[in-house]
Write a protein that holds these residues in place. Sequence first.
Motif, PDB file in Angstrom:
ATOM      1  N   VAL A   1     -35.860   0.762 -24.343  1.00  0.00           N
ATOM      2  CA  VAL A   1     -34.873   0.432 -25.370  1.00  0.00           C
ATOM      3  C   VAL A   1     -34.055  -0.750 -24.864  1.00  0.00           C
ATOM      4  O   VAL A   1     -33.571  -0.734 -23.726  1.00  0.00           O
ATOM      5  N   VAL A   2     -33.897  -1.768 -25.714  1.00  0.00           N
ATOM      6  CA  VAL A   2     -33.130  -2.961 -25.375  1.00  0.00           C
ATOM      7  C   VAL A   2     -31.877  -2.982 -26.250  1.00  0.00           C
ATOM      8  O   VAL A   2     -31.955  -2.813 -27.476  1.00  0.00           O
ATOM      9  N   TYR A   3     -30.722  -3.213 -25.589  1.00  0.00           N
ATOM     10  CA  TYR A   3     -29.441  -3.246 -26.298  1.00  0.00           C
ATOM     11  C   TYR A   3     -28.752  -4.576 -26.067  1.00  0.00           C
ATOM     12  O   TYR A   3     -28.521  -4.983 -24.935  1.00  0.00           O
ATOM     13  N   ASP A   4     -28.451  -5.286 -27.158  1.00  0.00           N
ATOM     14  CA  ASP A   4     -27.742  -6.561 -27.107  1.00  0.00           C
ATOM     15  C   ASP A   4     -26.258  -6.277 -27.360  1.00  0.00           C
ATOM     16  O   ASP A   4     -25.856  -5.917 -28.464  1.00  0.00           O
ATOM     17  N   LYS A   5     -25.436  -6.458 -26.317  1.00  0.00           N
ATOM     18  CA  LYS A   5     -24.007  -6.161 -26.437  1.00  0.00           C
ATOM     19  C   LYS A   5     -23.288  -7.110 -27.390  1.00  0.00           C
ATOM     20  O   LYS A   5     -22.341  -6.712 -28.071  1.00  0.00           O
ATOM     21  N   ASN A   6     -23.723  -8.361 -27.432  1.00  0.00           N
ATOM     22  CA  ASN A   6     -23.056  -9.323 -28.294  1.00  0.00           C
ATOM     23  C   ASN A   6     -23.276  -8.995 -29.775  1.00  0.00           C
ATOM     24  O   ASN A   6     -22.341  -9.002 -30.580  1.00  0.00           O
ATOM     25  N   GLN A   7     -24.512  -8.696 -30.132  1.00  0.00           N
ATOM     26  CA  GLN A   7     -24.834  -8.384 -31.521  1.00  0.00           C
ATOM     27  C   GLN A   7     -24.743  -6.892 -31.826  1.00  0.00           C
ATOM     28  O   GLN A   7     -24.853  -6.505 -32.985  1.00  0.00           O
ATOM     29  N   LYS A   8     -24.552  -6.097 -30.784  1.00  0.00           N
ATOM     30  CA  LYS A   8     -24.491  -4.637 -30.928  1.00  0.00           C
ATOM     31  C   LYS A   8     -25.718  -4.106 -31.682  1.00  0.00           C
ATOM     32  O   LYS A   8     -25.629  -3.388 -32.671  1.00  0.00           O
ATOM     33  N   LYS A   9     -26.877  -4.480 -31.136  1.00  0.00           N
ATOM     34  CA  LYS A   9     -28.139  -4.156 -31.789  1.00  0.00           C
ATOM     35  C   LYS A   9     -29.072  -3.473 -30.805  1.00  0.00           C
ATOM     36  O   LYS A   9     -29.243  -3.932 -29.671  1.00  0.00           O
ATOM     37  N   PHE A  10     -29.681  -2.352 -31.240  1.00  0.00           N
ATOM     38  CA  PHE A  10     -30.639  -1.614 -30.436  1.00  0.00           C
ATOM     39  C   PHE A  10     -32.052  -1.869 -30.978  1.00  0.00           C
ATOM     40  O   PHE A  10     -32.269  -1.921 -32.190  1.00  0.00           O
TER      41      PHE A  10
END
Length: 595
Positions: free
Chosen positions: A365-374
């Motif tokens: 699972v990849v989580y982008d903190k800037n876009q808050k997207k999983f």
Amino acid sequence: MEVMMGQKGGAESVGFTGKDLANHLDKQKRKRVKDGDAVAALSYLQGKLDSDPLFFFKYNKSEQGNLLNLLWCDGTSRMDYNVFGDVVAFDNTYKKNKYNKPLVIFCGYNHHKQTTIFAAALVHDEKTETFIWVLETLTEAMFNRHPKVAVTDGDLAMKEAIRVVWPNTTHRQCAWHIHQNALKNIRNLDFADEFKLFVYANLNPDKFGEKWDKLVEKYGIANNPWIDTMYETRASWASTFMQDKFFAGIRTTSLCEGINSFIKNYLHCKCSLLDFLFNFERAMKKYRHNELESDFKSSYGEPVMTTALSGIEYGAAKILTRSMFWEVKGQIEDALGLNVERSEVANIVMMKMRKISNRRKEYIVVYDKNQKKFVCECGYFEFYGIPCSHIIAGMRSEYIDEFPSNLVSKRWLKTAKSAHVYSISEPSIHSQNMKLLRKGAMSAACNYLAEIACEKDDDFSSVMEDIYKLLRDVQKSRKPGCTTKSAAFNVGDPTVVQGRGAPKKTRTVTKRRHCSNCRGIGHTIRTCPVLLYPDQVNNSETGESASEGIEDSTDDEVILIFTIFIAWSDHNHVACAFGYIIVKIEMIYRQTLAA
């Protein structure tokens, strides 16, 4: 009949028999179709426009003027299609009307994950040209909107029609039919079990090819034509090549099979077109009633929070319908049994998920903190529209205790239909389509109001007064709209469609029974005219037979006597005796004139 007998206290108090009732109903049915079954059915559909301004139907005729194909849908179905028509499943069913016309039903899932019917069509045959007409007509009815995904049983005519009419639509073959074909073509249960992996599992495309080659080599089926065909068309049935497509959880045509099983309680093979349309509408109302009940349950009351991730659970219960909340809750419970290994690089968090009970299987699972997207490699969110257990475990690892709105498809929200109704005033929509959509939205709202207000007398009276008052207020500033007039249809009844399978065997002509006295056909010794009327058949005193009398008679007498013989052979002995008397009177009358 049983209801009437119960009301009157017995069959003797009703005043008529069950046969009388059946004859009366049959007489009423014949009155309704006195101008033809097709004309009556089309007039019925035309009359639906008076109560439903968004109702749609279209048909075509054969060269002889008979009804060929017919498609129809009401305003609620058209509104549902605009909200939930991104994924459509359709299939055929048979023996639902006396013309043996196949019934094609277009259906999908609503926001409660319940089956909803978008449209239905009666077709003459199952050729590609017919399905092209059906899909083009459906597209016209649905404001030229194409579905993103179409699921069928793999029929070649349907497949070609989808390619022609909906070129940008992803066509998926029914997974259940694919598995059944594997059993038929490769008669090996072990192969069928392993074949399921390629149908349902989300494998890497390269890994799919490697496993496929091993499977073919293991069972020695490299030169099997069915195997070659399936590998060439793998993009239409293997989940590996459809991971980025949204299917709303639909992999099979089981929705259509469920509808077919349900409507058999309303339709049968002796239904006329008019009875078919009326009974099909009754079945539709049952589906609509189920949706109303689910709307009520989702709007009133809240489920009990039972998991440790109460914030996520409560957030899901607040925005999702009740049925979809239980789906998400199952994923929350599964997330509690996952072990997370976390690593972070430049605000990008990568998490490896493993089940405690099965450490070999791993998901990333990849989580982008800037876009808050999983994003999860299992593709469950892209396929189903709700977060998987791996993403929820990642939310737990990142201390996110609320349900993010970007992790759920809008079609599963409680406000899925109401939000679409309010959005139809966007300027991008064509003015005519916008008018129709508004009519459909208002009609659906009035239907829902009528469903509630008609339960009590006080509510009914109050609502009717408000409606008449509102109607008078609107008419003060605008002219009242004209009602739709019934059109005259010049169309003949459809011909009976030849069904699939072997043709019916012709019935052999049975030997007719002979009289044991005179060996004649058409009577027995009990009704033999030789024994009942010996003087009429053969005059024993003069020795003159009936045939001799015919030879001496005039042409008119021969015709009359021949008519008597036909009546006698048809068991009409009264007519035979009466005709014989008339001949004798005619002979005496002519002899008198001659003298």
